[in-house]
Scaffold this motif. Structure first.
Motif, PDB file in Angstrom:
ATOM      1  N   ALA A  26       0.848  -1.194   0.069  1.00 50.34           N
ATOM      2  CA  ALA A  26      -0.151   0.174  -0.158  1.00 50.34           C
ATOM      3  C   ALA A  26       0.763   1.231   0.135  1.00 50.34           C
ATOM      4  O   ALA A  26       0.307   2.477  -0.314  1.00 50.34           O
ATOM      5  CB  ALA A  26      -0.830   0.092   1.155  1.00 50.34           C
ATOM      6  N   GLY A  27       2.357   1.054   0.393  1.00 45.90           N
ATOM      7  CA  GLY A  27       2.966   2.375   0.002  1.00 45.90           C
ATOM      8  C   GLY A  27       3.694   2.684   1.540  1.00 45.90           C
ATOM      9  O   GLY A  27       2.600   2.715   2.411  1.00 45.90           O
ATOM     10  N   THR A  28       4.416   3.356   1.600  1.00 46.67           N
ATOM     11  CA  THR A  28       4.971   4.247   2.857  1.00 46.67           C
ATOM     12  C   THR A  28       5.568   5.588   2.468  1.00 46.67           C
ATOM     13  O   THR A  28       6.083   5.704   1.635  1.00 46.67           O
ATOM     14  CB  THR A  28       6.154   3.619   3.458  1.00 46.67           C
ATOM     15  N   ARG A  29       4.708   6.764   2.857  1.00 43.31           N
ATOM     16  CA  ARG A  29       5.232   7.992   2.709  1.00 43.31           C
ATOM     17  C   ARG A  29       6.233   8.461   3.391  1.00 43.31           C
ATOM     18  O   ARG A  29       5.852   8.555   4.728  1.00 43.31           O
ATOM     19  CB  ARG A  29       3.907   8.794   2.763  1.00 43.31           C
ATOM     20  N   LEU A  30       7.315   8.716   3.143  1.00 46.04           N
ATOM     21  CA  LEU A  30       8.577   9.171   3.613  1.00 46.04           C
ATOM     22  C   LEU A  30       8.525  10.559   3.886  1.00 46.04           C
ATOM     23  O   LEU A  30       8.839  11.544   2.604  1.00 46.04           O
ATOM     24  CB  LEU A  30       9.922   8.537   3.046  1.00 46.04           C
TER      25      LEU A  30
END
Lengths: 117, 115
Positions: free
Chosen positions: B107-111
């Motif tokens: 689902a993604g990781t926003r950094l």
């Protein structure tokens, strides 16, 4: 060299209208993929084309979605009678031919952001 | 069945500090695993890939990931974050279906990187 290009970059449409999204793959790439990226979600596979073979349409969410690839190059994704839940970013990717054993890297376009009002 | 879980939807670090983005996978056989990065208004870019060679994989921009079969993990790390690392990162597992490699995205990781 040129990467994968997609047009339009943004599309706003009214519910019930049809839309066409275009993808120009990297020259020489025989494999082409369409994905959908909804807000806060990972990418969802839609359809895969490989050369002149029949496409893998297993990811298309409904019969309102269709895609074609003319001449083994440019592809068009068509959504008929759009619904608000179709709002998403539609990404296209291309790669070298059918991979056997090893992975052929998929190169992604910038996407088309579709908003259905 | 193949699946991938990114354990954090958002990660925030200060510039110059280490980055850790966590990913766990499920696969019925030896998987190929990837990390992709997506900068705003840009296409996805392959950061690195694991394809059953060395378990510690080095990618672009100083990122690396270690495949740990016993933990079914493929965490992405970088010793020192840079402002330009701010982006969304996707962990991906691939499997063969219908004669080609299909990708399954997390689902993604926003950094976020703060000065």
């Amino acid at each position: 060299g040129a990467g994968v290009s997609q047009s339009p970059s943004n599309k706003v449409t009214e519910k019930g209208k049809d839309v066409e999204l275009r993808c120009d793959p990297i020259s020489g790439h025989t494999a082409l993929y369409w994905y959908r990226q909804s807000l806060g979600q990972g990418l969802e596979f839609l359809i895969y084309f490989q050369g002149n073979s029949a496409p893998d349409k297993s990811g298309l969410p409904s019969d309102r979605f269709s895609a074609e690839r003319t001449g083994g190059s440019v592809s068009t994704l068509t959504i008929q009678r759009t619904q608000q839940e179709d709002s998403a970013v539609y990404l296209c990717a291309s790669s070298w031919g059918r991979s056997v054993g090893s992975y052929n890297e998929q190169f992604f376009g910038p996407g088309t952001r579709l908003t259905v009002l | 069945a193949q699946s991938v879980t990114q354990l954090d939807s958002h990660v925030s670090v200060s510039e110059g500090t280490p980055v850790l983005l966590r990913c766990n996978y499920s696969s019925s056989y030896s998987p190929s695993l990837f990390w992709y990065v997506q900068h705003p208004n840009k296409g996805l870019q392959l950061l690195l890939k694991y394809t059953s060679a060395a378990t510690l994989v080095k990618g672009i921009n100083g990122f690396e990931a270690e495949f740990k079969k016993s933990e079914t993990s493929f965490h992405l790390t970088k010793p020192s974050a840079h402002m330009s690392d701010a982006a969304e990162y996707f962990c991906v597992v691939t499997y063969r279906s219908g004669g080609y490699n299909k990708l399954i995205f997390g689902a993604g990781t926003r950094l976020a990187v703060h000065p």
